[in-house]
Scaffold this motif. Structure first.
Motif, short mmCIF file in Angstrom:
data_model
loop_
_atom_site.label_atom_id
_atom_site.label_comp_id
_atom_site.label_asym_id
_atom_site.label_seq_id
_atom_site.Cartn_x
_atom_site.Cartn_y
_atom_site.Cartn_z
N GLY A 64 -52.48 24.06 -73.59
CA GLY A 64 -53.57 23.78 -72.37
C GLY A 64 -55.06 23.94 -73.94
O GLY A 64 -55.57 22.44 -73.73
N GLY A 68 -56.89 20.26 -74.99
CA GLY A 68 -58.14 20.08 -75.42
C GLY A 68 -58.53 19.31 -76.64
O GLY A 68 -59.47 18.89 -77.11
N ALA A 72 -60.31 15.91 -77.17
CA ALA A 72 -61.50 15.97 -78.23
C ALA A 72 -60.72 14.69 -79.84
O ALA A 72 -62.01 14.83 -80.80
N GLN A 92 -49.59 23.21 -67.93
CA GLN A 92 -50.63 22.73 -68.60
C GLN A 92 -49.50 20.90 -69.53
O GLN A 92 -50.76 20.05 -69.17
N ARG A 103 -55.80 10.14 -64.30
CA ARG A 103 -56.15 10.16 -63.30
C ARG A 103 -57.46 9.77 -63.66
O ARG A 103 -58.58 9.42 -63.03
N THR A 104 -58.00 9.56 -64.87
CA THR A 104 -58.91 8.56 -64.85
C THR A 104 -58.78 7.66 -65.71
O THR A 104 -59.94 6.79 -66.28
N THR A 107 -59.30 6.49 -69.22
CA THR A 107 -60.63 7.16 -70.14
C THR A 107 -60.50 8.18 -71.23
O THR A 107 -61.17 7.94 -72.01
N GLU B 101 -58.82 7.25 -57.92
CA GLU B 101 -59.04 7.87 -59.57
C GLU B 101 -59.81 6.93 -60.59
O GLU B 101 -60.26 8.01 -61.05
N GLU B 102 -59.85 5.17 -59.62
CA GLU B 102 -60.60 5.17 -60.68
C GLU B 102 -62.54 5.66 -60.63
O GLU B 102 -63.40 5.58 -61.38
N ASP B 104 -62.54 8.98 -61.20
CA ASP B 104 -62.34 9.80 -62.24
C ASP B 104 -62.26 9.43 -63.78
O ASP B 104 -61.74 10.27 -64.44
N ALA B 105 -62.68 7.72 -63.49
CA ALA B 105 -62.83 7.58 -64.95
C ALA B 105 -64.33 7.59 -65.54
O ALA B 105 -64.97 7.55 -64.82
N ILE B 106 -63.91 8.46 -66.67
CA ILE B 106 -65.45 8.91 -67.48
C ILE B 106 -66.06 7.72 -68.38
O ILE B 106 -65.25 7.10 -69.63
N GLY B 112 -67.84 14.78 -70.92
CA GLY B 112 -67.41 16.20 -70.41
C GLY B 112 -66.48 15.88 -69.72
O GLY B 112 -65.28 14.00 -70.00
N LEU B 113 -65.18 16.13 -68.86
CA LEU B 113 -64.06 16.18 -68.71
C LEU B 113 -63.97 15.83 -66.77
O LEU B 113 -64.90 15.83 -66.73
N SER B 114 -63.30 15.15 -66.52
CA SER B 114 -62.47 14.82 -65.01
C SER B 114 -62.07 16.29 -64.32
O SER B 114 -62.98 17.35 -64.90
N SER B 116 -61.01 19.21 -62.49
CA SER B 116 -59.16 19.80 -62.81
C SER B 116 -60.01 20.42 -61.80
O SER B 116 -60.01 21.59 -61.03
N PRO B 118 -55.94 22.62 -60.46
CA PRO B 118 -55.84 22.87 -60.72
C PRO B 118 -56.20 24.86 -61.47
O PRO B 118 -57.28 24.77 -62.76
N THR B 121 -56.75 26.18 -64.88
CA THR B 121 -56.18 25.63 -66.21
C THR B 121 -57.16 24.53 -67.06
O THR B 121 -56.03 23.96 -68.16
N GLN B 122 -58.38 24.86 -66.81
CA GLN B 122 -59.61 23.98 -67.81
C GLN B 122 -60.08 24.37 -68.62
O GLN B 122 -60.48 23.83 -69.78
N HIS B 125 -58.71 23.84 -71.98
CA HIS B 125 -59.02 22.81 -72.52
C HIS B 125 -59.90 23.17 -73.47
O HIS B 125 -60.31 21.91 -74.45
N ILE B 129 -61.36 21.40 -77.14
CA ILE B 129 -62.57 21.01 -77.89
C ILE B 129 -63.69 21.42 -78.34
O ILE B 129 -64.02 20.98 -79.50
#
Lengths: 321, 340
Positions: A64, A68, A72, A92, A103-104, A107, B101-102, B104-106, B112-114, B116, B118, B121-122, B125, B129
């Motif tokens: 995980g 991250g 970054a 993960q 999902r993004t 992006t 999903e679009e 959730d596009a950043i 920032g992240l999309s 999460s 679960p 679990t983020q 991340h 970062i």
């Protein structure tokens, strides 16, 4: 220079760390200890503790955190000490590494290479001999690579580090120090998603990868059979075209892998042959694999893992079918 | 700030003036109005499953205002006010909750992240970062969120533990809204507080009234100021006034009286009372703001509803390249008219 797989991978990691400050290694015992298989030996001394990172003992945390880092803009190469401990990181990988790009809508991406030793044959304790390649391949979004020798290991690893995708890089423990090959000192890449035809032949096609490549080569040599050996190297995405071209040429196909028979890579390859080359077959597709059970303790593993005898018998059977 | 909007002026952060408070209050209103709108869209079949943030706005708005532009936001799925304050396009936000999903596009520069889904679990991340920021000697902190239920997950502790070992600029806010779907906070842990879970990881931890926007603001601001020295865990004690998500029926597991007790502690009403007491806000302003915000929301919904999903986008964002085998599946679906 002659290198075994451990030195070839170490050399690839050294190059990757040298090429870019964005590359970092992390995992349990990867720094001072150089990893339990010594694959990362000497790299922390060379690149520092903040680039070759000894982490707390937590596989999900390692993976995980690496995700991250990748989000970054770093390019982490986490090591999971054994594939049998990687189930703790499975969530993960499946829930995030595989999905961020999708999902993004591109992006956010997760450029990283997760390395882990796989497979049996070294008389290790329970959980130290797993073959999980299909688990990671089934998800979509993860690239899954398993080299069969030092040259490919270095080239595939460098290719993986240069990609912008999450790559699961499976290193067969049994091959780590099994043999040496000529491996260039400089950087080079081996294409991911491309199978390697190791031997050209016309009597049958043997599709295999990882730990089973050596025994297949040995048997073919000993039996003097005109087999075409295809090392698929990348489990996902599969190089279907190379497999089909070979099978259409020979008319006979055998898939050899160490993982459990059922729902394995053999099923995927066989299904694609059935869908797209059935009428060119002269015999039913054959699978030689481990039994469909949890990987046994070391005293039993030689009864479970496909060996030269089983592969040889299967070749005889397929050729006489 | 107490339930009636009274503050202890000696504790008021020096960089919070009336104008800032008015701005924060407006964001609270916008968050609440958008929340109601998406809930309504969901009930009409025009949005997918939605997780309302009603009652928890002080956590998100207080934290968002405490952050600097360069600080990074790692959500779970209920921090709507945070997205709004940090400038996430509202139409995209609506699009996400329509199941696209679009959405959730950043956007570039969002930091920032999309979403999460679960829980917890983020947080690793966030740790990763934060590691990258520290590694590059960037003056930036990461703010992550987790619920009371999420603190029972392994990733919560693993991430805090990593952050402690490497002294990472990671701030984790436990949004303790008392309920993990049907289970009360007491079912998650025998620990007296959730904040104390940080002690085991050797990191700073603090508990604040999560319905007090100023308390959250100050806790986050202090944590950011201290981020170069290491992580902080903040437990914001609040309450989920609405359902867990639109597929949840809270009447099965809690009484109206429980909810009513917390309604008296509403985080938005108390800010309004404070501002009204200082003659910074009145009903006319409230009315005008509501109208402006409704227009903003309607425009966002209209834009989101005009979006037409293109099935090819599912296939073309899985890898950095298009594998031949995946291309075959995409082409086969299209040529067989499965998408028409």
């Amino acid at each position: 220079m002659q290198m075994n797989m451990v030195s070839a991978i170490n050399n690839a990691l050294d190059i990757a760390l040298r090429e870019s400050n964005d590359v970092v290694l992390l995992g349990e015992d990867v720094g001072k200890d150089g990893g339990v298989f010594r694959v990362t030996e000497g790299l922390q001394a060379k690149y520092g503790e903040d680039r070759v990172i000894d982490t707390p003992l937590a596989e999900s945390g390692i993976t995980g955190t690496a995700i991250g880092m990748a989000l970054a803009g770093l390019h982490p190469i986490p090591e999971i000490q054994f594939a049998g401990f990687m189930y703790l990181a499975f969530d993960q990988l499946v829930s995030h590494a595989a999905r961020f790009r999708s999902r993004t809508r591109g992006t956010l991406t997760v450029p990283m290479v997760v390395r882990t030793p796989v497979g049996g044959g070294v008389r290790a304790l329970e959980h130290h001999s797993e073959n999980p390649e299909v688990l990671y391949s089934h998800i979509g979004g993860l690239i899954v690579v398993e080299p069969s020798g030092p040259y490919d290991a270095k080239g595939l690893l460098l290719r993986a580090v240069h990609m912008q995708d999450p790559v699961v890089f499976l290193e067969p423990t049994r091959i780590y120090r099994l043999f040496r090959e000529e491996v260039p000192d400089d950087a080079y890449e081996v294409e991911i998603g491309k199978a390697n035809v190791l031997r050209s032949g016309s009597a049958l096609s043997i599709i295999t990868y990882g730990t089973m490549v050596q025994p297949v080569k040995n048997v073919v040599e000993k039996k003097r059979v005109d087999a075409e050996i295809v090392d698929i190297r990348t489990i996902n995405p599969l190089d279907e075209a190379t497999v089909l071209a070979s099978v259409k040429k020979t008319g006979r196909a055998m898939i050899v892998y160490e993982a459990p028979l059922s729902f394995g890579a053999g099923a995927e390859v066989a299904a694609r042959i059935a869908e797209k080359a059935l009428y060119e077959l002269q015999a039913p597709v054959m699978r030689v694999a481990g039994p469909s059970l949890p990987y046994p303790f070391p005293a039993y593993e030689n009864f479970a893992t496909p060996n030269e005898k089983r592969i040889g018998d299967a070749i005889d059977k397929l050729l006489s079918a | 700030m107490d339930e009636n909007g009274n503050i202890d002026a000696s504790l008021l952060p020096g960089d919070v003036d009336d104008a800032k408070m008015v701005s924060m209050y407006k964001y609270m209103l916008l968050t609440r109005a958008l929340d109601a709108k998406i809930l309504s869209l969901q009930r009409q079949g025009r949005a997918a499953t939605y997780a309302p943030s009603l009652g928890e706005e002080a956590v998100h708005i207080g934290a968002a205002f405490a952050m600097r532009k360069q600080d990074f936001f790692v959500p779970n799925f209920r921090q709507h006010g945070m997205y709004i304050v940090r400038g996430f396009p509202l139409d995209r936000f609506v699009l996400y909750w329509k199941g696209v999903e679009e959405g959730d596009a950043i956007p570039k520069g969002f930091n920032g992240l999309s979403v999460s889904v679960p829980v917890s679990t983020q947080i690793p991340h966030g740790a990763g970062i934060a590691y990258a920021f520290k590694y590059r000697k960037q003056d930036a902190a990461v703010l992550t969120f987790v619920g009371d239920g999420g603190t029972s997950e392994g990733d919560f502790y693993e991430a805090l533990n990593f952050a402690g070992v490497f002294k990472l600029p990671l701030i984790t806010i436990i949004e303790n809204n008392q309920w993990a779907i049907s289970q009360p906070r007491s079912r998650q842990t025998a620990a007296k507080t959730l904040a104390q879970k940080g002690i085991a990881a050797g990191i700073s931890c603090v508990q604040v009234d999560g319905n007090d926007m100023l308390a959250v603001y100050k806790a986050v601001r202090d944590a950011i100021a201290n981020a170069k020295n290491g992580p902080t865990l903040i437990e914001a004690v609040t309450y989920r006034l609405s359902m867990h998500t639109t597929s949840d029926d809270p009447t099965k597991y809690r009484t109206d009286a429980d909810v009513a007790a917390w309604q008296k502690k509403d985080p938005v009403a108390r800010v309004k009372a404070y501002l009204a007491g200082k003659k910074q806000w009145d009903d006319a302003m409230e009315q005008k703001t509501a109208e402006e915000q409704q227009k903003q929301i309607d425009d966002a919904v209209a834009k989101a509803e005009a979006f037409k999903p293109d099935p090819r986008s599912m296939f073309e964002n899985v890898y950095s390249f298009m594998p031949e085998v995946l291309k075959q599946e995409e082409d086969a679906a299209e040529s067989a008219n499965f998408w028409r």
